[in-house]
Scaffold this motif. Structure first.
Motif, PDB file in Angstrom:
ATOM      1  N   VAL A 135      -0.310   8.392   2.434  1.00  0.00           N
ATOM      2  CA  VAL A 135      -0.516   6.947   2.313  1.00  0.00           C
ATOM      3  C   VAL A 135       0.790   6.205   2.593  1.00  0.00           C
TER       4      VAL A 135
ATOM      5  N   ALA B  32      -4.634  -2.391  -4.267  1.00  0.00           N
ATOM      6  CA  ALA B  32      -5.884  -2.634  -3.536  1.00  0.00           C
ATOM      7  C   ALA B  32      -6.573  -3.880  -4.073  1.00  0.00           C
TER       8      ALA B  32
ATOM      9  N   ALA C  44     -10.809  -1.488   1.213  1.00  0.00           N
ATOM     10  CA  ALA C  44      -9.541  -1.300   0.512  1.00  0.00           C
ATOM     11  C   ALA C  44      -9.629  -0.185  -0.516  1.00  0.00           C
TER      12      ALA C  44
ATOM     13  N   LEU D  99      -2.428   2.339  -7.004  1.00  0.00           N
ATOM     14  CA  LEU D  99      -3.120   1.869  -5.803  1.00  0.00           C
ATOM     15  C   LEU D  99      -4.313   0.991  -6.141  1.00  0.00           C
TER      16      LEU D  99
ATOM     17  N   GLY E  54       1.208   3.559   5.549  1.00  0.00           N
ATOM     18  CA  GLY E  54       1.514   2.189   5.167  1.00  0.00           C
ATOM     19  C   GLY E  54       2.755   1.658   5.861  1.00  0.00           C
TER      20      GLY E  54
ATOM     21  N   GLY F 186      -7.537   1.312   5.585  1.00  0.00           N
ATOM     22  CA  GLY F 186      -7.684   2.311   4.534  1.00  0.00           C
ATOM     23  C   GLY F 186      -8.877   3.220   4.774  1.00  0.00           C
TER      24      GLY F 186
ATOM     25  N   TRP G 218      -8.127   3.417   0.140  1.00  0.00           N
ATOM     26  CA  TRP G 218      -6.757   3.785  -0.223  1.00  0.00           C
ATOM     27  C   TRP G 218      -6.740   4.440  -1.598  1.00  0.00           C
TER      28      TRP G 218
ATOM     29  N   VAL H 264       0.838  -1.204   0.000  1.00  0.00           N
ATOM     30  CA  VAL H 264       0.000   0.000   0.000  1.00  0.00           C
ATOM     31  C   VAL H 264       0.871   1.252   0.000  1.00  0.00           C
TER      32      VAL H 264
END
Length: 259
Positions: free
Chosen positions: A155, A37, A140, A33, A159, A247, A143, A17
Motif C-alpha cells: 500500500v 479511507a 476506498a 487505514l 500510494g 484502491g 485499501w 493512504v
C-alpha cells in the motif's frame, strides 16, 4: 490532472493512504487505514454533489458518506480467515461488504429521488451521478481490505507512486501533445516507483494502473474560466476520488498477482 488543485489534492490523498498503509502494518490492525479511507470518503461526499450541480445536495452527501464509511467499517468487521488459514476464502469474502455497500448506496440514491417527488428537476442526472459517486467512495474500502492482508509495504509503495503520478501532470509540456506526454509520464512514474521501493511486479502493475486511473478521471473535471474546476469542494472531490478508485484496482492486482 487538469488543474493544480486537483493534482495537489490527489497527491495529498495518496500520501495519506501510503501513511495509513505503514500505520496499519506497524499497528498490526487496519484501523489506521479505516480513518484515512474515511477521510477520503468525506472529502468526496462533500464535493461530489457540487461537481454534479445536483439539487438535494445534503441528502446526496449523506448517502455517499454513509455508504463509503459503512463499507470501510464493514471490511474490518467482516468475518474471514487469516491469510495463512485459507487465503482464497479470506480474499473472496473481503470484496463482499464493498459490493453490499454499493448495492445499498444505489438503493438509497433512488430513494432520495423518490422523496423529491415527481417533476423535480435533474432527477436522472442526479441519480446517475450519485451512483457513480457511490462506487467511488465504496472503492476506498479496498485499501482497508489490503490492510487485512498486512500488505502495508504494498500500500505504501502504490500510494507514493500515485502521489508522484498526480504531481507529474503539472509538468509544463507545451503543445497539443503535451497532455499526452504528461499523462504518459504519470503512468511511467506510477509504475517505476513501486519497483524501486519493493521490487514487486504486483506493486508495479497496481501503481501503473492506478496512475492511469488518476489521469483518466482527472480529465473529467468540469471547467470554468481558465481551466478552473467548478467549486472548491468539487475540485477536492475530483482530486480524491481517483485515489479511492485506485484502491479497488490495487486490491484486485494484489489478489491476482503474487506480491
Amino acid at each position: 490532472m487538469k488543474h493544480p488543485l486537483l493534482a495537489v489534492t490527489g497527491a495529498v490523498a495518496a500520501m495519506l493512504v501510503a501513511a495509513g498503509g505503514l500505520g496499519a502494518h506497524w499497528l498490526g490492525a487496519p484501523w489506521a487505514l479505516v480513518l484515512l479511507a474515511g477521510l477520503l470518503v468525506v472529502v468526496v461526499a462533500l464535493g461530489w454533489p457540487q461537481m454534479l450541480g445536483a439539487p438535494a445536495r445534503k441528502s446526496l452527501t449523506a448517502v455517499l458518506a454513509l455508504t463509503g464509511l459503512g463499507a470501510a467499517v464493514a471490511v474490518v468487521l467482516w468475518p474471514g480467515r487469516a491469510p495463512g488459514e485459507g487465503i482464497e476464502d479470506f480474499g473472496a469474502s473481503l470484496i463482499e461488504p464493498i459490493a453490499v455497500a454499493i448495492a445499498l448506496g444505489v438503493v438509497a440514491a433512488f430513494m432520495v429521488q423518490l422523496f423529491r417527488g415527481s417533476g423535480s428537476p435533474h432527477r436522472l442526472e442526479s441519480t446517475a451521478g450519485t451512483i457513480t459517486g457511490v462506487a467511488a467512495v465504496s472503492s476506498a474500502a479496498a485499501w482497508v481490505a489490503l490492510a487485512r492482508y498486512d500488505a502495508g509495504p504494498f500500500v505504501f509503495s502504490v500510494g507514493v507512486s500515485l502521489a508522484l503520478a498526480a504531481l507529474a501532470g503539472l509538468v509544463p509540456i507545451p503543445g497539443r501533445a503535451g497532455r499526452g506526454l504528461s499523462a504518459a509520464l504519470s503512468v511511467v512514474l506510477a509504475g517505476a516507483v513501486p519497483w524501486l521501493l519493493t521490487g514487486s511486479w504486483a506493486a508495479v502493475v497496481a501503481g501503473a494502473l492506478g496512475g492511469l486511473t488518476l489521469v483518466l478521471l482527472g480529465q473529467l473535471a468540469p471547467e470554468r474560466g481558465r481551466g478552473r474546476p467548478v467549486g472548491l469542494r468539487a475540485a477536492w472531490a475530483l482530486g480524491a476520488a481517483p485515489v479511492a478508485v485506485a484502491g479497488l484496482v490495487a486490491y484486485f492486482v494484489f489478489r491476482i498477482m503474487p506480491a
